[in-house]
Design a protein around this motif. Structure first.
Motif, mmCIF file in Angstrom:
data_model
loop_
_atom_site.group_PDB
_atom_site.id
_atom_site.type_symbol
_atom_site.label_atom_id
_atom_site.label_comp_id
_atom_site.label_asym_id
_atom_site.label_seq_id
_atom_site.Cartn_x
_atom_site.Cartn_y
_atom_site.Cartn_z
ATOM 1 N N TYR A 101 18.155 28.426 -31.918
ATOM 2 C CA TYR A 101 18.617 29.650 -32.586
ATOM 3 C C TYR A 101 20.057 29.470 -33.072
ATOM 4 C CZ TYR A 101 20.103 34.596 -32.868
ATOM 5 O OH TYR A 101 20.608 35.803 -33.265
ATOM 6 N N HIS A 102 20.885 28.920 -32.198
ATOM 7 C CA HIS A 102 22.298 28.658 -32.483
ATOM 8 C C HIS A 102 22.432 27.739 -33.705
ATOM 9 C CE1 HIS A 102 26.476 27.445 -31.459
ATOM 10 N NE2 HIS A 102 26.079 26.198 -31.596
ATOM 11 N N SER A 112 25.656 28.883 -36.054
ATOM 12 C CA SER A 112 26.576 29.722 -35.290
ATOM 13 C C SER A 112 27.678 28.870 -34.661
ATOM 14 C CB SER A 112 25.760 30.431 -34.200
ATOM 15 O OG SER A 112 26.595 31.156 -33.357
ATOM 16 N N LYS A 135 15.438 26.870 -26.710
ATOM 17 C CA LYS A 135 15.186 27.902 -27.717
ATOM 18 C C LYS A 135 16.489 28.522 -28.197
ATOM 19 C CE LYS A 135 10.591 29.557 -26.448
ATOM 20 N NZ LYS A 135 9.952 30.538 -25.570
ATOM 21 N N MET A 136 17.395 28.739 -27.248
ATOM 22 C CA MET A 136 18.681 29.347 -27.592
ATOM 23 C C MET A 136 19.513 28.393 -28.454
ATOM 24 S SD MET A 136 21.555 30.763 -24.948
ATOM 25 C CE MET A 136 23.166 31.285 -25.520
ATOM 26 N N HIS A 189 21.195 29.352 -37.072
ATOM 27 C CA HIS A 189 22.137 30.323 -37.634
ATOM 28 C C HIS A 189 23.489 29.689 -37.955
ATOM 29 C CE1 HIS A 189 19.082 33.030 -36.083
ATOM 30 N NE2 HIS A 189 19.602 33.973 -36.837
ATOM 31 N N TYR A 192 22.066 36.164 -28.720
ATOM 32 C CA TYR A 192 20.699 35.671 -28.558
ATOM 33 C C TYR A 192 20.002 36.540 -27.529
ATOM 34 C CZ TYR A 192 16.860 32.638 -27.113
ATOM 35 O OH TYR A 192 15.625 32.150 -26.801
ATOM 36 N N ASP A 193 18.953 37.238 -27.986
ATOM 37 C CA ASP A 193 18.260 38.165 -27.083
ATOM 38 C C ASP A 193 17.398 37.419 -26.080
ATOM 39 O OD1 ASP A 193 19.030 40.749 -27.877
ATOM 40 O OD2 ASP A 193 17.922 40.453 -29.752
ATOM 41 N N GLY A 252 22.155 40.090 -36.057
ATOM 42 C CA GLY A 252 22.399 39.473 -34.757
ATOM 43 C C GLY A 252 23.812 38.948 -34.589
ATOM 44 N N THR A 305 27.145 31.129 -29.604
ATOM 45 C CA THR A 305 25.999 32.004 -29.392
ATOM 46 C C THR A 305 26.022 32.463 -27.940
ATOM 47 O OG1 THR A 305 24.758 30.856 -31.092
ATOM 48 C CG2 THR A 305 23.484 32.190 -29.539
ATOM 49 N N ALA A 322 24.071 34.606 -24.953
ATOM 50 C CA ALA A 322 22.809 35.214 -24.535
ATOM 51 C C ALA A 322 23.080 36.630 -24.040
ATOM 52 C CB ALA A 322 22.160 34.385 -23.435
#
Lengths: 373, 395
Positions: B143-144, B149, B139-140, B147, B239-240, B175, B152, B154
């Motif tokens: 997300y990375h 990114s 998931k992270m 974006h 990343y939350d 973010g 990233t 956490a």
């Protein structure tokens, strides 16, 4: 013992174990909280350095194959010829066998003669024990006899039908031998383990089968010993050996492991019993749990009370539930306030809240896999 | 050799000395310290990798690597015995020109750039070997990538009064990170770094090389590499992560994390929802025996134990023996320890393979309002008959 191969018969007592072997071989019957019966057979062989084992199985072998996988948990691996499954129709004549001799004759060319080993150990998965097979082999060589059969005192009682029983004379020689016999207590019971030269076994099996003799103990060992053609040595095993040849024996022997002496005889240094490893979390004991004199495997969540029982993996025992003198196989769930005494719960059984089931030592209540009560 | 490209390679930093774990890391690398009855700390990030579909993991070891190497073996317990990828233990090694120990976390990765290069990954996931948590890294990484990114990181929300103990990421509403503060006295936010980073490999490679050329650098991710990437104008995102996470770098946090496993609804559920199991090297041990004279409440007891005494609010690991009238409360017993009759253990961590002889008393009761004192016994120690080990004492 690179010079010895193992031959394991997985289905010997299936028919006398009733519904427990409806969907599995006797060899894959769960035992002792986290084992299958064959784990003891395979571990004994592996611990003696045997690296070539053939497993003969006739029906219901899916669970057995699933359990054993590649054999790596016993340090035996399928891919280097260490472990072979012989299922029906593996070779031309091998549909189902009437007896061990027929099986041996059928697989001689394709399997047994392939390895370089001079000796062979025959075994089944009916007798639970931790035995040093190196010592048995040494005793066999020292005896100079054709065959060594491993025997156990204290099993014969005049009632239990023994496959093969022997009476010894004072000099340690076999004085009498009988098959399918409710022998009196001065006889020793065969543990179903035999050591002999592999070429002798293959030759004898071929000879017997060509004369329509297929029962190993009756028509080979006993008959040829009687006729003076075969010399037989009996090796007496002195540690704990549990014969699981009927449902009642299976139940009693599962609970027997709660006894310290039995447990310590089966789990000895240097004779590790291997099994398929699984990733389960440690057992959680709840705030109000009362667990007395029990065997408990990983993955259980025990919130109720239990006495003199065996819990296989991932059993859920709810608050207020009471389990006494039971064998509870993996993934069973026992609801709130349920009461069980003298029961065998096969895998995945669900007992709803408040249900009461009471059997006896001789006639335990047996629930089939997946039953919901 | 031609290696197939991997989307992500994980690098697990397992080289720390773990000196705050005192005697427990005397001969053991911190990631190899037993946890939760049958695990070792490293099982958690390793299992997270496997459960996230990452099949290539480099483990960077340096301090007391023997036990850790043996534990990891060929990676089979985690399903990481792959012919392409899998798990690889990466100790420092001698090169033709020079050989050196890992100077810092960034240098450890720098020295193993060739390992990463073989898989030509898009991203590199950098992890610590001393945290207890369950996380889906996939998931992270998604997300990375979404974006676009460069790095990233956490983060988790910590109480603002504790924020000054952590590396704090100050973020914009989208973010993205505009500032990184290591243990700030006056924290501006409470986004604490969890020490879990996803880097674009091209970016990481460049900055590792720059960092190596900087003689003043400590070669540390938090201190040097992350700030350098941030200051050069690259895109960093936070990343939350919500969920249980614990740094078990100290005796008290290791004890607490073990206690967090207890209860019918524990802070951290080892089983989880059943879809992301924690894998461990399992040994052939019989199921445990629990005697009629024993009483075990609110505790975890692993396989291979024989329990005759009382266990309350504790974790007892595989292969332990405990005699009659012995009491274990609010404690962690590591694998293969023998506790003889009448021993009393309270608020303690007992290392692997110890023998606590008859009548010994280890640790003591905890009184509300006081600081909890955890007694610690190192690996393979013998505590003699009737010996008293005071609360908080370390042997």
């Amino acid at each position: 013992m690179k010079n010895v191969m193992g031959l394991v018969f997985a289905n010997i007592y299936d028919s006398s174990l009733g519904q427990l072997t409806n969907k599995r071989t006797q060899a894959s019957l769960p035992y002792g909280g986290r084992y299958r019966q064959i784990d003891f057979t395979l571990s004994n062989m592996s611990n003696a350095g045997i690296r070539h084992i053939d497993i003969v199985t006739q029906y219901n072998f899916q669970s057995l194959m699933n359990h054993i996988g590649s054999g790596e948990d016993w340090d035996l691996q399928l891919d280097d010829g260490g472990l072979e499954f012989i299922t029906p129709y593996s070779v031309g004549q091998s549909n189902t066998f009437r007896g061990k001799l027929e099986a041996i004759a059928a697989i001689s060319d394709a399997y047994l003669s392939r390895g370089k080993e001079e000796y062979i150990i025959l075994a089944d998965a009916a007798v639970i024990c931790a035995i040093n097979l190196d010592e048995v082999m040494d005793a066999h060589i020292a005896s100079g006899k054709d065959v060594t059969v491993v025997v156990k005192a204290g099993i014969a009682n005049g009632k239990k039908q023994l496959d093969l029983a022997v009476r010894m004379d004072d000099g340690g020689e076999i004085a009498d031998m009988a098959v399918d016999y409710a022998a009196p207590d001065n006889y020793l019971a065969s543990m179903g383990m035999f050591i002999m030269r592999k070429d002798l076994l293959m030759r004898s099996a071929a000879e017997c089968v060509s004369r329509n003799r297929y029962r190993f103990e009756r028509e080979f060992i006993l008959r040829e010993w009687d006729e003076g053609q075969l010399s037989v040595n009996a090796y007496e095993f002195h540690n704990v050996a549990l014969f699981n040849e009927s449902t009642e024996e299976y139940f009693r022997n599962n609970l027997a492991i709660i006894d310290r002496n039995v447990r310590h005889s089966l789990y000895r240094d240097g004779l590790t019993i291997y099994t398929k490893v699984r990733d389960q979390v440690p057992c959680y004991y709840g705030e109000n749990s009362e667990i007395d004199d029990c065997i408990v495997a990983d993955g259980c969540v025990l919130l109720g009370s239990a006495f003199n029982s065996v819990f296989f993996r991932s059993v859920k025992l709810s608050t207020g539930a009471s389990v006494r003198n039971c064998v509870v196989m993996s993934k069973c769930e026992i609801g709130i306030g349920a009461q069980l005494e003298y029961c065998i719960l096969d895998k995945d059984v669900k007992i709803n809240a408040g249900v009461k089931l009471i059997g006896t030592m001789e006639h335990p209540v047996i629930l089939n896999r997946g039953d919901v009560v | 050799m031609n290696f197939q490209k991997k989307r992500c390679v994980a690098m697990l930093l397992a080289g720390g000395q773990g000196s705050r774990l005192l005697v427990l890391t005397e001969n053991t690398a911190k990631p190899a310290v037993p946890f939760g009855g049958k695990y070792r700390i490293i099982d958690f990030p390793l299992s997270n990798c496997v459960n996230s579909g990452i099949d290539t993991v480099g483990i960077l070891t340096q301090y007391q690597p023997l036990e850790l190497n043996e534990y990891i073996g060929n990676g089979q317990p985690w399903g990481l015995n792959r012919s392409h990828g899998g798990v690889q233990v990466l100790p420092p090694y001698a090169r033709s020109k020079k050989s050196e120990w890992y100077k810092g976390t960034a240098n450890a990765i720098y020295q193993n750039m060739a390992f990463i290069e073989r898989y030509d990954p898009d991203n590199v996931l950098v992890l610590s070997g001393d945290h207890i948590y369950r996380m889906d890294y996939a998931k992270m990484i998604r997300y990375h990538e979404e974006h676009d990114s460069d790095v990233t990181i956490a983060v988790r929300q910590v109480p603002i009064e504790e924020a000054s103990r952590f590396g704090i990421m100050n973020t914009n509403p989208d973010g993205s990170i505009y500032e990184f503060e290591e243990k700030p006295k006056q924290p501006k936010s409470n986004n604490a770094s969890m020490g879990i980073y996803v880097f674009k490999w091209s970016i990481l490679k460049k900055f590792l090389m720059d960092d190596e050329d900087d003689p003043n650098s400590d070669n540390d991710f938090g201190k040097n590499v992350i700030p350098a990437i941030l200051h050069s104008g690259h895109k960093l995102f936070a990343y939350d992560f919500e969920g249980y996470w614990k740094d078990v770098g100290t005796i008290s946090s290791l004890w607490e994390a073990n206690m967090d496993l207890l209860g019918t609804d524990p802070e951290f559920n080892l089983y989880g929802d059943g879809t992301a199991p924690i894998f461990a090297r399992n040994y052939a041990l019989p199921a445990s025996y629990i005697d009629a004279g024993s009483k075990n409440v609110n505790c975890l007891i692993s396989e291979g134990c024989e329990i005759y005494g009382l266990v309350r609010h504790s974790v007892v690991s595989t292969g332990c023996r405990m005699g009659k009238d012995a009491v274990v409360e609010d404690s962690v017993i590591m694998p293969n320890t023998v506790i003889e009759e009448g021993v009393i253990i309270r608020n303690a961590i007992i290392g692997e393979g110890c023998t606590i002889r008859r009548g010994a008393v280890i640790g003591g009761a905890f009184h509300e309002g006081e600081k909890r004192q955890i007694a610690v016994i190192g690996k393979d120690h013998v505590i003699e008959v009737n010996q008293v080990v005071k609360p908080g004492e370390v042997i």
